[in-house]
Write an enzyme that holds these catalytic residues in place. Sequence first.
Site, mmCIF file in Angstrom:
data_model
loop_
_atom_site.group_PDB
_atom_site.id
_atom_site.type_symbol
_atom_site.label_atom_id
_atom_site.label_comp_id
_atom_site.label_asym_id
_atom_site.label_seq_id
_atom_site.Cartn_x
_atom_site.Cartn_y
_atom_site.Cartn_z
ATOM 1 N N TYR A 347 -4.961 -1.118 7.497
ATOM 2 C CA TYR A 347 -4.945 -2.207 8.475
ATOM 3 C C TYR A 347 -4.856 -3.551 7.755
ATOM 4 O O TYR A 347 -4.925 -3.619 6.532
ATOM 5 C CB TYR A 347 -6.217 -2.171 9.338
ATOM 6 C CG TYR A 347 -6.557 -0.812 9.872
ATOM 7 C CD1 TYR A 347 -5.978 -0.344 11.048
ATOM 8 C CD2 TYR A 347 -7.435 0.032 9.181
ATOM 9 C CE1 TYR A 347 -6.273 0.923 11.537
ATOM 10 C CE2 TYR A 347 -7.743 1.304 9.654
ATOM 11 C CZ TYR A 347 -7.164 1.741 10.844
ATOM 12 O OH TYR A 347 -7.458 2.991 11.310
ATOM 13 N N GLU A 366 8.199 0.312 0.167
ATOM 14 C CA GLU A 366 7.637 0.602 -1.148
ATOM 15 C C GLU A 366 8.771 1.036 -2.074
ATOM 16 O O GLU A 366 9.225 2.181 -2.050
ATOM 17 C CB GLU A 366 6.581 1.708 -1.046
ATOM 18 C CG GLU A 366 5.370 1.341 -0.188
ATOM 19 C CD GLU A 366 4.380 0.408 -0.904
ATOM 20 O OE1 GLU A 366 4.608 0.039 -2.076
ATOM 21 O OE2 GLU A 366 3.360 0.064 -0.268
HETATM 22 ZN ZN LIG Z 1 1.807 -3.666 -2.608
#
Ligand SMILES: [Zn+2]
Length: 396
Positions: A347, A366
């Site tokens: 969160y 990512e």
């Molecule tokens: Zn990061």
Amino acid sequence: MEIFVRPGDSFWYYSQVFNLPYQVIIDSNRNLNAQELIPNQPVQIPGYVTSPYTVQRGDTVWSIAQRINLPMDAIFLLNSGISPYALQVGTQLLLPVRITWRVVNGKQNYDYSMMVQDIRTLQAIYPFLVNESIGNSVLNKEIPGLTIGKGQKRVHYNASFHANEWITTAIVMTFLNDYLLSLTNNGSIRGLYTLPLYNQTSLNIVPMVNPDGVDLVLNGPPENETIRNNLIEWNKGSTDFSDWKANINGVDLNDQFPAEWELERERNPKTPGPRDYGGESPLSEPESIAMAELTVERDFARVLAFHTQGQVIFWGFMGLEPPETEQLVNEFARVSGYKPVQTIESYAGYKDWFIQDWRRPGFTVELGLGTNPLPISQFDEIYEEALGIFLSALYM
Ligand SMILES: [Zn+2]
């Protein structure tokens, strides 16, 4: 490159002479009125630099123009005194040189000062690139916010929220360079012409959200003894900061946003450190405040936050993401080979807050695979994976 207005010239005419999109000339000269150019006014021509040239025996304006692949008037524009018929051997001319190469070199330890220098160089060549500081870091570094294009679709990319993920800044800056380069060369990237992207989108980039942290990882702690001692203490006595993700106050900037911040705090450290400490309250740090204010002010249609590592794309938050998010993430996954992940137990991140408050698509991408900081030897591979995401986030 700068030229000076002659009676009867227009931006439209310059776009023909230098073979450039009309719009990038207008946007490189925002201070001028395109309808009322005044003789001798300086005009910026993007995508070109000048180079000195000494007239040789046998040269004519025509033969030189042929060699540089531009109309003769491109030479007259930079050399107002010369006679078209009697070019004297030995005369010094200035010739326009079209930039067809990258100026950003992302394949190195890419710290704050390198980024600032590259932004200056890019702005000198491509004056249609707008740089407005979004705020200052704890150590008072200006955080650049770059905007390219004036289209309706407002897209945002950011990088280096996390200090030891600084390779994301190098990747984003390289994409910015390639995008600018293609615009002044009527070019395409992976077969996609970029001028329509420029006209339809407004791309805002914050290439380094956490400049103090990046410099800590790359260059070590600052001179100031108090700051230095604190950092080493928070780093459990170590002077190796390669695991550091937080800002210089030991606050993880991607745990700072008011999106179930309390839930994130419960499972995380309660004191400053290299990672995961979300501060004493949401938006306590100047870097996260700057990002929040920018996001409120710019009203982005979609945001992409670039991190490392894992080759995954997070795209949901508490089921609040709008339905079109799934289509987008599937396209990002297709072009990059990365895996879409809707939710994990996490969160208070920037994209979480964006999804929660705007109900628009927000992504955490990512990049790459390995241990942070990812080695720079992965640069080319990561860039190829990211490129498809950069392009489809603008195009789709
Ligand atoms: Zn990061």
